[in-house]
Design an enzyme around this catalytic site. Structure first.
Site, short mmCIF file in Angstrom:
data_model
loop_
_atom_site.label_atom_id
_atom_site.label_comp_id
_atom_site.label_asym_id
_atom_site.label_seq_id
_atom_site.Cartn_x
_atom_site.Cartn_y
_atom_site.Cartn_z
NE ARG A 15 -2.04 -1.60 3.59
CZ ARG A 15 -2.50 -1.74 4.83
NH1 ARG A 15 -3.72 -1.33 5.14
NH2 ARG A 15 -1.74 -2.29 5.76
CE LYS A 75 0.57 -1.94 9.52
NZ LYS A 75 -0.66 -2.20 10.31
CE1 TYR A 94 -5.95 2.72 10.04
CE2 TYR A 94 -4.73 2.32 8.03
CZ TYR A 94 -5.93 2.52 8.68
OH TYR A 94 -7.10 2.50 7.98
CG HIS A 96 -2.58 -0.41 15.14
ND1 HIS A 96 -3.93 -0.51 15.41
CD2 HIS A 96 -2.47 -0.33 13.79
CE1 HIS A 96 -4.60 -0.51 14.27
NE2 HIS A 96 -3.75 -0.39 13.28
CD GLU A 118 -4.28 3.49 15.35
OE1 GLU A 118 -3.40 3.44 16.22
OE2 GLU A 118 -4.05 3.85 14.17
CG ASP A 270 -2.66 -4.17 12.89
OD1 ASP A 270 -1.45 -4.42 12.79
OD2 ASP A 270 -3.39 -4.01 11.90
#
Length: 370
Positions: A15, A75, A94, A96, A118, A270
């Site tokens: 991605r 990511k 993101y 996490h 998120e 995740d």
């Protein structure tokens, strides 16, 4: 503002943080976009498409991190990327953080301003930047689970949809949110026997109204989870506590009671995973077995369908990127409480309550630091 889009470097992550369409929109708004060369080539987003959209192509991530005011990724930054942040530099991706103390420590030490996709919220109690990847991951969970059930993959050899005269496989989905609903929908489409467990009666009512008798629903308790998991061929872990580590809902001693060759797909990995025996895996080496139960715990599942996932992600993130670029981070965050909920780290301080609680940091509210 100068916005930087580096190439993703996590294992089998294809991605990219922004499509050429997103780049063109930002250029139209008067900003400059730096895109690392070959960043989207693997999914058909070529250097030429980015150049045609107005992007400036650069050779290395070092050039992007050195020049950009805001870094837009997919990511979480890897350690070598964390080392390149400048104090006060903005990161939008993101994160996490709750199950990742090392990344949190590095981001805190960097002095960067980190906004996590998120934990951005909306007026309906949803997570609009997590939702598109949750939709993808929920649907992929059934594909991955069906493949893992094949005997050659260590599974028990069950075809989820069955055939005439043979009963279908049993699928149990723990969590009835976006991931869970999309997993259930795909599993029903294959003809499986599907049950969703959730602790929200309102959510179970909604799913019942949407899908009727095709979908079974159960209120989630320790007993109902254990009994349903032990009957299942495929279990999808789809629970989420926003920003916090996922609760361990299936204990190790339960595995011995499960069918041999059953499959667990942990979409919550995740956030640390919702099965006690889960550990993050990769697309390259996606599964392992404990007590004869196959565990599929790929931490970036949507990366497997990177083209679809990239377009879905940019559709959702672009309005926020534009707001941050046009207004600057401080005004944008103060103007939008939902974007402000995405602020996890601010110049050495942790501004997300669940992350601070899980990892032992002092919590400082986003409003106070701004």
């Amino acid at each position: 503002m100068i916005i930087g889009v580096p190439k993703e470097i996590k294992n089998h992550e294809y991605r990219v943080g922004m499509t050429p369409t997103g780049v063109r929109e930002l250029i139209h708004q008067g900003h400059q976009v730096l895109v690392q060369r070959e960043g989207g080539t693997a999914i058909g987003l070529t250097n030429e498409l980015y150049e045609a959209a107005g992007a400036t192509l650069v050779e290395s991530p070092q050039e992007i991190f050195a020049s950009a005011d805001m870094i837009v990724k997919v990511k979480e930054p890897q350690p070598q990327e964390c080392a390149m942040f400048r104090p006060g530099q903005l990161l939008f991706t993101y994160l996490h953080l709750a199950p990742d103390p090392e990344q949190t420590k590095l981001l805190v030490a960097s002095g960067a301003i980190a906004i996590a996709y998120e934990t951005v919220t909306d007026d309906h109690g949803g997570l609009p930047l997590l939702a598109p990847m949750s939709e993808v991951a929920g649907r992929m969970a059934i594909q991955a689970g069906a493949h893992s059930l094949e005997k050659a993959q260590g599974g028990n050899g069950t075809l989820l949809g069955g055939v005439p005269g043979v009963e279908p496989g049993k699928v149990v989905v723990i969590g009835g949110g976006v991931v869970g609903e999309n997993a259930a929908r795909m599993a029903m489409g294959l003809g499986a026997d599907v049950t969703v467990l959730d602790r929200s009666i309102d959510r179970l009512k909604l799913l019942d109204n949407l899908y009727g008798p095709r979908l079974k629903t159960r209120f989630s308790t320790v007993e109902s989870v254990e009994s349903m998991v032990c009957e299942a061929d495929l279990v999808v872990g789809a629970v989420l506590i926003p920003g916090a580590a996922a609760p361990k809902l299936v204990k190790r001693d339960t595995l011995a009671k499960m069918k041999k060759g059953a499959v667990l797909v942990d979409v919550a990995i995740d956030q640390g995973g919702c099965f006690e025996t889960s550990k993050a895996t990769t697309h390259q080496d996606p599964s392992y077995s404990i007590e004869g139960v196959v565990h599929y715990c790929v931490a970036n599942m949507p990366g497997g369908v990177a083209r679809t996932a990239t377009f879905a992600l940019t559709n959702s993130t672009l309005p926020y990127v534009i707001a941050l670029a046009n207004k600057g981070y401080r005004r944008a965050l103060l103007d939008d409480k939902h974007l402000r909920n995405g602020l996890n780290v601010f110049k050495g301080q942790v501004t997300c309550q669940p992350v601070a609680s899980d990892l032992g940091y002092e919590y400082v509210s986003a409003t106070d630091v701004l």
